[in-house]
Design a protein around this motif. Structure first.
Motif, PDB file in Angstrom:
ATOM      1  N   ASN A 390       0.757   0.018   3.419  1.00 55.52           N
ATOM      2  CA  ASN A 390       2.042   0.169   4.098  1.00 55.52           C
ATOM      3  C   ASN A 390       2.520  -1.152   4.671  1.00 55.52           C
ATOM      4  O   ASN A 390       1.747  -2.099   4.828  1.00 55.52           O
ATOM      5  N   GLN A 406       7.664   1.708   9.435  1.00 60.64           N
ATOM      6  CA  GLN A 406       6.548   1.540   8.497  1.00 60.64           C
ATOM      7  C   GLN A 406       6.723   2.457   7.297  1.00 60.64           C
ATOM      8  O   GLN A 406       6.981   3.651   7.437  1.00 60.64           O
ATOM      9  N   PRO A 408       5.451   2.961   2.839  1.00 58.24           N
ATOM     10  CA  PRO A 408       4.599   2.476   1.741  1.00 58.24           C
ATOM     11  C   PRO A 408       5.240   1.237   1.105  1.00 58.24           C
ATOM     12  O   PRO A 408       6.468   1.136   1.015  1.00 58.24           O
ATOM     13  N   LYS A 409       4.428   0.301   0.656  1.00 56.56           N
ATOM     14  CA  LYS A 409       4.962  -0.944   0.102  1.00 56.56           C
ATOM     15  C   LYS A 409       5.913  -0.724  -1.076  1.00 56.56           C
ATOM     16  O   LYS A 409       6.930  -1.427  -1.186  1.00 56.56           O
TER      17      LYS A 409
END
Length: 425
Positions: A390, A406, A408-409
């Motif tokens: 994340n 925040q 997930p990438k």
């Protein structure tokens, strides 16, 4: 029964033309059919008989065939194909395509087609790097033609650099990616379109397949991962960057239709579908790879480049001698982001990343002013962001900041690419 995909292979006049024999074999092995158009200069390197034997189809060489042209052959050839592949695409062929020249069979059918086109350049390094060739490449990408990036290495002319034809296996892999790309038209039909790659991030497409690909024709340059700066054969200076955010951005940009060049430091990640990957180890190597990949419309410098490197590298492992070793003398690495901002081929949109542990916004604002880029994406790496799944970021621009929770990438990547599309629209 599904009809096999059909490739129309246009062979230009360069020494790399000999590799098309292996490419034809791979196309046939994959269950596709292939028909060849051989240019006059291409026939200096491979023969129609060889290509006909391998493809098991007639080879077309001239616009002046009475039989073919009585049936408007140059149009029919392209309409029968699912993908047109120009390999090798010489500097001359690329220039004619960019200028809309139609003076032989190959260039006439390329001008008359509405079928997806993929070009695989191969030429002398100086020809590839020449401003005219780079202008032509940019125009072709803007016109919707997918242009592979050539490999770098030794050439038949004795020089070294970018311009080598990629290996047939790599070309075949890209053909498969291009053929898998499709979009749904308003009448529900499915039509192939180059660059619309079916790469999925965490099971969710970044952009719906029935939408226009907004980055089509754009070249996006991305750096990712750490750099390793050798001290001796077994030790190096590094950081904890995993490269996951940069790779997610490369995947999202490719899904949006961009031609993506990903310059990656030492990481253990798979290359996103359709992305051109250049592996490097040190900051100096990364700087060179970035400059070699220019021009680019958009550059996103995600890599965590080591600020320092050893002033000199020991050729042998440094051994313990019972006492404290001599202090390690360091020298500063190049600032790749700031250098790109000053480069004569500066990308139209230049984005840097800032890994911070305190005063996130203040430090990012200072970095934005110092580096000369357009945006800074600041992330707090005091937790497990480096190597984690994340990320929480702040987008800093000249007009203000935007805080993202925040995520997930891959979702951060999708949102950032969407913001880029909004900016350049």
């Amino acid at each position: 029964m599904t009809k096999p995909k059909h490739i129309l292979l246009v062979i230009g006049g360069g020494i790399a033309a000999y590799k098309t024999s292996e490419l034809i074999r791979l196309i046939k092995k994959s269950g596709m059919t292939v028909r060849c158009v051989l240019t006059e200069s291409g026939a200096q390197f491979v023969t129609p008989m060889t290509l006909a034997a391998l493809s098991e189809n007639e080879v077309h060489t001239t616009l002046w065939s009475l039989k073919d042209e009585a049936e408007m052959g140059h149009i029919q050839l392209s309409r029968e194909a699912d993908l047109l592949v120009i390999c090798p695409a010489t500097a001359n062929l690329l220039a004619k395509m960019a200028g809309g020249v139609a003076d032989d069979l190959a260039t006439t059918l390329l001008l008359a087609t509405d079928t997806p086109v993929m070009a695989v350049p191969a030429m002398n390094v100086r020809m590839w790097l020449h401003a005219a060739t780079q202008r032509n490449i940019k125009q072709l990408r803007a016109d919707g033609i997918f242009v592979m990036h050539p490999d770098e290495g030794d050439m038949a002319c004795g020089e070294f650099g970018p311009g080598r034809l990629p290996d047939p296996e790599a070309i075949m892999a890209e053909i498969s990616v291009q053929l898998e790309a499709s979009f749904t038209t308003t009448d529900g039909a499915t039509k192939s379109e180059p660059g619309n790659r079916a790469n999925i991030l965490d099971g969710q497409p970044a952009f719906a397949p029935d939408r226009h690909r907004p980055l089509r024709g754009k070249h996006v340059l991305i750096t990712a991962g750490p750099t390793h700066e050798p001290i001796d054969p077994v030790r190096y200076i590094a950081n904890r960057s995993s490269g996951r955010q940069g790779f997610a951005l490369a995947a999202a940009a490719a899904e949006a239709g961009a031609q993506v060049t990903l310059v990656a430091g030492p990481v253990h990640l798979s290359t996103p579908a359709g992305v051109i990957r250049v592996d490097v180890e040190t900051a100096l190597e990364m700087e060179k790879a970035v400059h070699d990949a220019l021009p680019a419309d958009i550059a996103i410098m995600v890599a965590a480049v080591a600020d320092w490197r050893a002033d000199s590298q020991s050729g042998q492992k440094i051994k313990k001698k019972g006492a404290a070793p001599e202090p390690l003398k360091l020298t500063e690495n190049p600032d790749i982001l700031a250098g790109l901002a000053r480069h004569e081929q500066r990308p139209g949109l230049l984005i840097g990343f800032a890994a911070e542990t305190q005063k996130i916004v203040q430090h990012a604002q200072a970095k934005l002013a110092k580096k000369g880029c357009d945006w800074i994406v600041a992330n707090d790496v005091s937790g497990d962001v480096m190597g984690g799944a994340n990320n929480s970021v702040q987008i800093i621009t000249a007009t203000g900041s935007e805080n993202w929770e925040q995520l997930p990438k891959p979702e951060v990547a999708r949102r950032l690419v969407a913001k880029i599309i909004e900016e350049i629209a």
